[in-house]
Design a protein around this motif. Structure first.
Motif, PDB file in Angstrom:
ATOM      1  N   GLY A  75       1.999  18.173  -4.490  1.00 34.01           N
ATOM      2  CA  GLY A  75       2.416  17.587  -3.221  1.00 34.01           C
ATOM      3  C   GLY A  75       3.702  16.798  -3.355  1.00 34.01           C
ATOM      4  O   GLY A  75       4.556  16.814  -2.455  1.00 34.01           O
ATOM      5  N   LEU A  76       3.859  16.116  -4.473  1.00 30.92           N
ATOM      6  CA  LEU A  76       5.082  15.350  -4.723  1.00 30.92           C
ATOM      7  C   LEU A  76       6.283  16.281  -4.782  1.00 30.92           C
ATOM      8  O   LEU A  76       7.323  16.027  -4.168  1.00 30.92           O
ATOM      9  CB  LEU A  76       4.934  14.567  -6.034  1.00 30.92           C
ATOM     10  N   LEU A  77       6.139  17.389  -5.531  1.00 28.44           N
ATOM     11  CA  LEU A  77       7.241  18.334  -5.697  1.00 28.44           C
ATOM     12  C   LEU A  77       7.573  19.073  -4.406  1.00 28.44           C
ATOM     13  O   LEU A  77       8.720  19.483  -4.205  1.00 28.44           O
ATOM     14  CB  LEU A  77       6.905  19.347  -6.795  1.00 28.44           C
ATOM     15  N   SER A  78       6.579  19.246  -3.550  1.00 32.37           N
ATOM     16  CA  SER A  78       6.817  19.976  -2.303  1.00 32.37           C
ATOM     17  C   SER A  78       7.517  19.123  -1.252  1.00 32.37           C
ATOM     18  O   SER A  78       7.880  19.617  -0.184  1.00 32.37           O
ATOM     19  CB  SER A  78       5.492  20.504  -1.743  1.00 32.37           C
ATOM     20  N   VAL A 105       0.841  -1.199   0.000  1.00 37.19           N
ATOM     21  CA  VAL A 105       0.000   0.000   0.000  1.00 37.19           C
ATOM     22  C   VAL A 105       0.875   1.248   0.000  1.00 37.19           C
ATOM     23  O   VAL A 105       1.983   1.255   0.551  1.00 37.19           O
ATOM     24  CB  VAL A 105      -0.971   0.037   1.194  1.00 37.19           C
ATOM     25  N   TYR A 106       0.336   2.287  -0.594  1.00 37.38           N
ATOM     26  CA  TYR A 106       1.032   3.578  -0.725  1.00 37.38           C
ATOM     27  C   TYR A 106       0.329   4.625   0.123  1.00 37.38           C
ATOM     28  O   TYR A 106      -0.902   4.694   0.166  1.00 37.38           O
ATOM     29  CB  TYR A 106       1.011   4.005  -2.196  1.00 37.38           C
ATOM     30  N   ALA A 107       1.112   5.439   0.822  1.00 34.79           N
ATOM     31  CA  ALA A 107       0.596   6.621   1.516  1.00 34.79           C
ATOM     32  C   ALA A 107       1.519   7.778   1.184  1.00 34.79           C
ATOM     33  O   ALA A 107       2.744   7.654   1.312  1.00 34.79           O
ATOM     34  CB  ALA A 107       0.543   6.397   3.023  1.00 34.79           C
ATOM     35  N   GLY A 108       0.953   8.884   0.739  1.00 34.11           N
ATOM     36  CA  GLY A 108       1.791  10.005   0.360  1.00 34.11           C
ATOM     37  C   GLY A 108       1.038  11.008  -0.478  1.00 34.11           C
ATOM     38  O   GLY A 108      -0.203  10.982  -0.534  1.00 34.11           O
ATOM     39  N   PRO A 109       1.758  11.891  -1.159  1.00 30.19           N
ATOM     40  CA  PRO A 109       1.110  12.927  -1.958  1.00 30.19           C
ATOM     41  C   PRO A 109       0.258  12.342  -3.073  1.00 30.19           C
ATOM     42  O   PRO A 109       0.668  11.395  -3.745  1.00 30.19           O
ATOM     43  CB  PRO A 109       2.285  13.739  -2.519  1.00 30.19           C
ATOM     44  N   MET A 110      -0.917  12.916  -3.242  1.00 29.14           N
ATOM     45  CA  MET A 110      -1.833  12.456  -4.279  1.00 29.14           C
ATOM     46  C   MET A 110      -1.826  13.382  -5.494  1.00 29.14           C
ATOM     47  O   MET A 110      -2.462  13.093  -6.502  1.00 29.14           O
ATOM     48  CB  MET A 110      -3.255  12.363  -3.725  1.00 29.14           C
ATOM     49  N   THR A 111      -1.122  14.495  -5.371  1.00 29.75           N
ATOM     50  CA  THR A 111      -1.036  15.453  -6.471  1.00 29.75           C
ATOM     51  C   THR A 111       0.426  15.693  -6.816  1.00 29.75           C
ATOM     52  O   THR A 111       1.331  15.482  -5.978  1.00 29.75           O
ATOM     53  CB  THR A 111      -1.687  16.795  -6.103  1.00 29.75           C
ATOM     54  N   PHE A 112       0.664  16.161  -8.038  1.00 32.27           N
ATOM     55  CA  PHE A 112       2.030  16.445  -8.474  1.00 32.27           C
ATOM     56  C   PHE A 112       2.628  17.580  -7.643  1.00 32.27           C
ATOM     57  O   PHE A 112       3.823  17.576  -7.334  1.00 32.27           O
ATOM     58  CB  PHE A 112       2.026  16.815  -9.958  1.00 32.27           C
TER      59      PHE A 112
END
Length: 246
Positions: A151-154, A142-149
């Motif tokens: 959020g990923l970049l931040s 399972v994955y937990a983390g940013p759901m938007t690009f």
């Protein structure tokens, strides 16, 4: 070889973009000599990359909708990564026969998202049928983390948590009851791994000072990507990915 290169390149790009990834319970991943089906609820565009990187050096095949194979370069690229085309409206026997053959006769495992679409938690019977026919275990993650690009970049934290491998050899018949039992076991591990992941996950972001070296590395990575795209376009005319898989 190209699969390993692409996996490393894309993981490197994700590290530059995010750099706050954490893997848990990797000891539950079967030995590299064993093939298995890696299953996960599909939550983002990038969770398969984290999955493939966390289980390295194991290589995988995966299903992809046939529409992705209409572009020559993209089709060549994803075939080299182990993708095979599936008609979602009418999957046919090939959707079962090909992965079963690869699980039995090659060193590649299979990545599947039982829901068939992101954010859904419905577990379908395809995983059960393939696992039963190929006589392999099912490994949930399972994955937990940013759901938007954004959020990923931040630099929002990414957590990937592996569940207990599921053996379905005790299920004698894959009738409605059998498939329902497989679905229950998978979903139970998803739920348990998600709950466990919540204890690891936090909102702490990466140190902003990391941009001092991420930005120049990002420029280098972009140049590598451009060269890779040019190579892929040329290679798509001279190299058959299906022979590469064989």
């Amino acid at each position: 070889m190209f699969y390993t290169y692409l996996r490393t390149l894309v993981a490197f790009l994700l590290w530059i973009a995010n750099g706050n990834n954490h893997y848990h319970n990797q000891d539950k991943i079967p030995d590299q000599s064993e093939n298995y089906i890696l299953v996960s609820p599909h939550r983002t565009w990038w969770d398969p990359i984290y999955m493939a990187f966390a289980t390295r050096p194991k290589k995988f095949i995966f299903m992809a909708k046939k529409e992705l194979f209409t572009n020559r370069m993209l089709a060549w690229w994803i075939r080299m990564c182990g993708a095979f085309p599936i008609n979602r409206e009418n999957p046919g026997q090939e959707a079962i026969k090909y992965p079963v053959k690869m699980l039995k006769k090659s060193s590649r495992s299979l990545i599947m998202f039982p829901s068939g679409s992101r954010h859904s938690t419905d577990v379908k019977g395809g995983v059960a049928v393939i696992a039963k026919m190929a006589k392999v275990r099912i490994v949930p993650v399972v994955y937990a983390g940013p759901m938007t690009f954004k959020g990923l970049l931040s630099g929002e934290r990414v957590d990937l948590n592996f569940g207990n491998p599921i053996d379905i050899s005790d299920i004698k018949r894959l009738n409605d009851e059998g498939i329902e039992e497989v679905a229950r076991r998978i979903q139970s591990e998803f739920d348990r791994a998600d709950s466990e992941n919540a204890t690891y996950h936090n909102t702490k972001k990466r140190n902003p000072l990391t941009y001092l070296y991420r930005i120049p590395l990002g420029i280098v990575a972009i140049l590598i990507v451009i060269c890779t795209l040019i190579f892929s376009l040329i290679a798509s005319f001279v190299w058959n990915p299906e022979k590469h898989l064989k």
